[in-house]
Each structure stands twice: as structure tokens, then as C-alpha cells.
Design an enzyme around this catalytic site. Structure first.
Site, PDB file in Angstrom:
ATOM      1  CG  ASN A  41      -7.236  -2.400  -6.722  1.00 32.27           C
ATOM      2  OD1 ASN A  41      -6.280  -3.133  -6.454  1.00 32.27           O
ATOM      3  ND2 ASN A  41      -7.634  -1.432  -5.890  1.00 32.27           N
TER       4      ASN A  41
ATOM      5  CG  ASP B  40      -2.019   1.009   1.140  1.00 34.87           C
ATOM      6  OD1 ASP B  40      -2.326   1.467   0.021  1.00 34.87           O
ATOM      7  OD2 ASP B  40      -2.587   1.372   2.186  1.00 34.87           O
TER       8      ASP B  40
END
EC number: 2.5.1.-
Length: 247
Positions: A69, A21
Site C-alpha cells: 500500500n 477490501d
């Protein structure tokens, strides 16, 4: 001196999973677009793989692209798919040299054709390697995985291949995409967030969690060794007491 010198080689995790991340925030802080962060994140993957191979770890899973995503702007999704293709194509010879086997989990049917074909070719090429297994979680989410497993088991009950009473934890595990992969011992999340983001919810039941504020593009070997040392300082009780572990 490197932190690797402090690591006990007899107490290594068998399987490490990473939520990579912070690529976008790292790029934004530098005045760049998000794709630049993803490109630099590939460098971190290479560095961490070097550390994993150096330690001799057996499994590394990288949360590469979640089902959520797909909801990102199309420009970013296409850039990620293109980056996936180029990265896998470029790294395949290196994986062969380092005896790394590539596998993938997730709804791979949703991948762009060139990304899917390149991925499958690398998986086939590295299938005979016996060192570290690198697992890419692509178009993956744990809720998708568990729902698919429940659907398969329900169909087997309807087909009278199994009875409801015979459904155990082992049966559920055998219907997950990770059925041939041991559960992670350690989860690492970079970027400062402290959540699992729909990642390996079933498999992480007894994993140790290591959170760091370091953005993924800045994550390097020493950061990885720090996480391993954190893992080795933990007492893994699996529901038992400390006294029971001593016996």
C-alpha cells in the site's frame, strides 16, 4: 431475529482475521474519492468490534495497511495515515470501556511519526485489558515477515545459538511478528476477491476461508455472524479423515 441467536457459543473461533477490501470501489460507485470509502470503513470496524465483543471472541486481526500500500498515490497514503491517527485517538476510550487490548504487527518503523506515536500510546494504554485482543496489521506483508524471520534465524545459526537441524516449525513461528498470537481459525475477506494478498501466509495454513461480495463499508454485525455460522458448519480435519475425528 438476529443471526447471533443461531451461533453455538461453545464452538466459536478463537481468532478471526479480516481482509477489509472494497473501500475504494465502494466510494467510486457512489461518485466519491477513495478516502471517503476509507472513512466509512472505520464505521464497519467499530460495528464488527461490537459483534466480536458481544460474542466474547479472544482475537481479531484486521489487515489495515500492507507494505504494498505504500506504493499507492501519496495523497491516499497520507489520508490513510491521518485517518489512522484520528481513529485510534477517538477509539481508545471505547477500547478501555470494552476491555479491548490493542497490538500491532508489521514494519511499524515506516509509519508516519504521529501515526506511530498515537499507535504506541494506545497499545500502552490498553496493555492491561483482558478481553478481546485487536491486532492491527500495519505496514505488513507475509513475505516481509517470513523473510525477516529467516534472516533472524540465519544470524542465530551464525552465532551458534541454534543448529540447522534444530530449526522446526515451532522455531519459525517463534520468530514471526505473531509469535504471541494464536493462528487464525477463520479468515474473512470482503469485496468479492478470492485471494489472501500476502496476508498471514504461514498462520493461515488451517484456517477456514469466508469470501463475501459485500464491500467493507457495508459490512455489519449480521454479515460477521453469517461468517461465524459458516465456520461452525465446516468440518475442521487438520489433515485427518472424518472417521478419525469421530473416534
Amino acid at each position: 431475529m438476529s443471526l447471533i441467536e443461531e451461533i453455538d457459543r461453545n464452538r466459536l473461533p478463537r481468532h478471526v482475521a479480516i481482509i477489509m477490501d472494497g473501500n475504494g470501489r465502494w466510494a467510486k460507485a457512489k461518485g466519491k474519492d477513495r478516502s471517503f470509502g476509507h472513512q466509512e470503513g472505520v464505521v464497519s470496524v467499530r460495528k464488527v468490534m461490537d459483534a466480536v465483543v458481544r460474542l466474547g471472541l479472544k482475537y481479531l486481526t484486521l489487515y489495515t495497511f500492507s507494505t504494498e500500500n505504500w506504493n499507492r498515490p501519496d495523497e491516499e497514503v497520507q489520508a490513510l495515515m491521518g485517518l489512522l491517527v484520528s481513529a485510534i485517538h477517538r477509539e481508545t476510550p471505547e477500547m478501555m470501556d470494552k476491555n479491548i487490548r490493542l497490538v500491532a504487527i508489521g514494519d511499524l518503523s515506516r509509519l508516519r511519526k504521529d501515526a506511530h506515536d498515537t499507535l504506541m500510546e494506545c497499545i500502552h494504554t490498553t496493555a492491561g485489558n483482558t478481553g478481546t485482543t485487536l491486532v492491527l496489521a500495519l505496514s505488513y506483508s507475509s513475505r516481509w515477515e517470513i523473510t525477516a524471520a529467516i534472516r533472524q534465524i540465519a544470524q542465530e545459526v551464525l552465532d551458534k545459538k541454534i543448529t540447522p537441524d534444530a530449526i522446526t516449525e515451532e522455531v519459525v513461528s517463534a520468530h514471526l511478528t505473531t509469535k504471541d498470537i494464536p493462528d487464525p481459525d477463520l479468515l474473512i475477506r470482503t469485496g468479492g476477491e478470492k485471494r489472501v494478498s500476502n496476508f498471514l501466509l504461514w498462520q493461515l495454513s488451517y484456517a477456514e476461508f469466508f469470501f463475501t461480495d459485500v464491500f467493507w463499508p457495508d459490512f455489519r454485525e449480521e454479515n460477521f455472524y453469517e461468517a461465524i455460522l459458516y465456520y461452525q458448519r465446516r468440518e475442521r480435519r487438520f489433515g485427518k479423515t472424518s472417521e478419525q475425528l469421530i473416534v
